[in-house]
Design an enzyme around this catalytic site. Structure first.
Site, short mmCIF file in Angstrom:
data_model
loop_
_atom_site.label_atom_id
_atom_site.label_comp_id
_atom_site.label_asym_id
_atom_site.label_seq_id
_atom_site.Cartn_x
_atom_site.Cartn_y
_atom_site.Cartn_z
N ASN A 9 0.81 -1.30 0.17
CA ASN A 9 0.07 -0.09 0.09
C ASN A 9 0.93 1.18 -0.07
O ASN A 9 1.39 1.40 0.97
CB ASN A 9 -0.93 -0.05 1.36
CG ASN A 9 -1.78 1.36 1.29
OD1 ASN A 9 -1.93 2.06 0.37
ND2 ASN A 9 -2.25 1.49 2.61
N LYS A 11 0.04 4.25 -0.25
CA LYS A 11 -0.30 5.44 0.35
C LYS A 11 -0.31 6.68 -0.41
O LYS A 11 -0.30 6.62 -1.51
CB LYS A 11 0.10 5.61 1.82
CG LYS A 11 0.07 4.27 2.73
CD LYS A 11 0.11 4.52 4.29
CE LYS A 11 0.00 3.24 4.95
NZ LYS A 11 -0.07 3.38 6.28
N HIS A 94 -9.67 0.48 5.23
CA HIS A 94 -8.12 0.85 5.76
C HIS A 94 -8.17 1.64 7.01
O HIS A 94 -9.10 2.69 7.00
CB HIS A 94 -7.12 1.20 4.91
CG HIS A 94 -5.75 1.34 5.29
ND1 HIS A 94 -5.29 2.41 6.40
CD2 HIS A 94 -4.85 0.66 5.11
CE1 HIS A 94 -4.15 2.35 6.61
NE2 HIS A 94 -3.78 1.03 5.75
N GLU A 96 -6.75 4.21 8.22
CA GLU A 96 -6.39 5.64 8.04
C GLU A 96 -7.92 6.31 7.33
O GLU A 96 -8.12 7.29 7.48
CB GLU A 96 -5.25 5.90 7.10
CG GLU A 96 -4.19 5.73 7.82
CD GLU A 96 -2.91 5.28 7.01
OE1 GLU A 96 -3.04 5.52 5.84
OE2 GLU A 96 -2.08 4.87 7.64
N GLU A 166 -5.05 -5.67 10.48
CA GLU A 166 -4.18 -4.37 10.98
C GLU A 166 -4.37 -3.85 12.08
O GLU A 166 -5.22 -2.85 12.37
CB GLU A 166 -4.11 -3.44 9.69
CG GLU A 166 -4.03 -4.07 8.33
CD GLU A 166 -3.45 -2.92 7.48
OE1 GLU A 166 -2.19 -3.18 6.90
OE2 GLU A 166 -4.26 -1.86 7.08
N GLY A 172 2.57 1.86 10.73
CA GLY A 172 3.56 3.07 10.79
C GLY A 172 4.39 3.30 12.04
O GLY A 172 4.91 4.33 12.04
N SER A 212 3.71 -2.45 10.44
CA SER A 212 5.23 -2.44 10.37
C SER A 212 5.68 -3.83 10.00
O SER A 212 6.68 -4.19 10.75
CB SER A 212 5.55 -2.02 11.78
OG SER A 212 5.06 -0.75 11.98
#
Ligand code: PEP
Length: 250
Positions: A9, A11, A94, A96, A166, A172, A212
């Site tokens: 991904n 991003k 996701h 985010e 996730e 991240g 990560s």
């Protein structure tokens, strides 16, 4: 037997020219042919990357998609737009998108349904925040994300869905769930899929871990029975960091 599926991904990274060059590096690189590989560039980079990965074994993913077919949705991208470019799969839900852009389960569910209707594969993301983990709510959170996001998705349609677990606190941040903790949640997801569908669907569903993932931890994660692949953010942006993840078994 579930096939290993590693997805990158990107991003909000890589302009069209940067993405084209990186995709060319990936297609020329020595990546394990036995692994299903997908890269998900930003919308404006999709066309350039599509031209490079066409007729290769690297699949093209979009990071999001509208919940509507077309019309007055300023700033949104429709399924037909992604289809014409040659997109194979869409990442939906996701964290985010859930957290920053306030996407809820019913909105996510509309996107999953629309993507499947248009013949896309879906990478459907679920996962808890640190607060939810610390308050002992991992299973409740993940269960309600699964039930909400997969509502009205048939057993046949589920075959085109990959679930990405996730944990938000691991994305991240450099913190990874231990392989054991991740596998426990993956096993839980498989049991929930069995309850929502059947044992055959639960055995077949691909469950990626994301948070990560890097060269140093991929082998330990992938050694777990319920971890079938990875959704990779930061480490998917360079050949030197992405290729050892894809090639973890080589
Ligand atoms: C992600 O964005 O899905 C992700 C897992 O990011 P990272 O690998 O950087 O934690």
């Amino acid at each position: 037997m579930r096939k290993t599926f590693i997805a990158g991904n990107w991003k909000m990274n890589m302009t069209a020219s940067e993405g084209r060059a990186f995709a060319a590096e990936l297609t020329a690189g020595n990546l394990d042919k036995g692994v299903k590989i997908l890269i998900a560039p930003p919308f404006t980079t999709l066309q350039a990357v599509a031209e490079v990965v066409k007729d290769t074994n690297i699949l093209l993913g979009a990071q999001n998609m509208s919940d509507s077919e077309s019309g007055a949705h300023t700033g949104e991208i429709s399924p037909a737009m992604l289809k014409e470019i040659g997109v194979d799969a869409v990442i939906i839900g996701h964290s985010e998108r859930r957290i920053i852009y306030k996407e809820d389960d019913s909105f996510i569910n509309r996107k999953v349904k629309l993507a499947l209707k248009h013949g896309f594969e879906v990478i459907f993301c679920v996962g808890e925040t640190l607060e939810e983990r610390e308050s002992g709510n991992v299973e409740n959170v993940v269960r309600s994300q699964l039930v909400g996001g997969l509502q009205d998705i048939s057993t046949r349609e589920l075959q085109s869905v990959t679930i990405a677990y996730e944990p938000v606190w691991a994305i991240g941040t450099g913190k990874t769930a231990s392989p054991e903790d991740a596998d426990d949640v993956h096993a839980f997801i498989r049991t929930e899929i069995e309850k929502l569908y059947d044992i055959k669907a639960a055995d077949a569903v691909i469950i990626q871990y994301g948070g990560s993932v890097k060269a140093e931890n991929v082998k330990a994660l992938m050694s777990k029975p319920n971890i079938d692949g990875a959704l990779v953010g930061g480490a998917s942006l360079k050949f030197e960091t992405f290729s050892p993840i894809v090639n973890y078994n080589k």
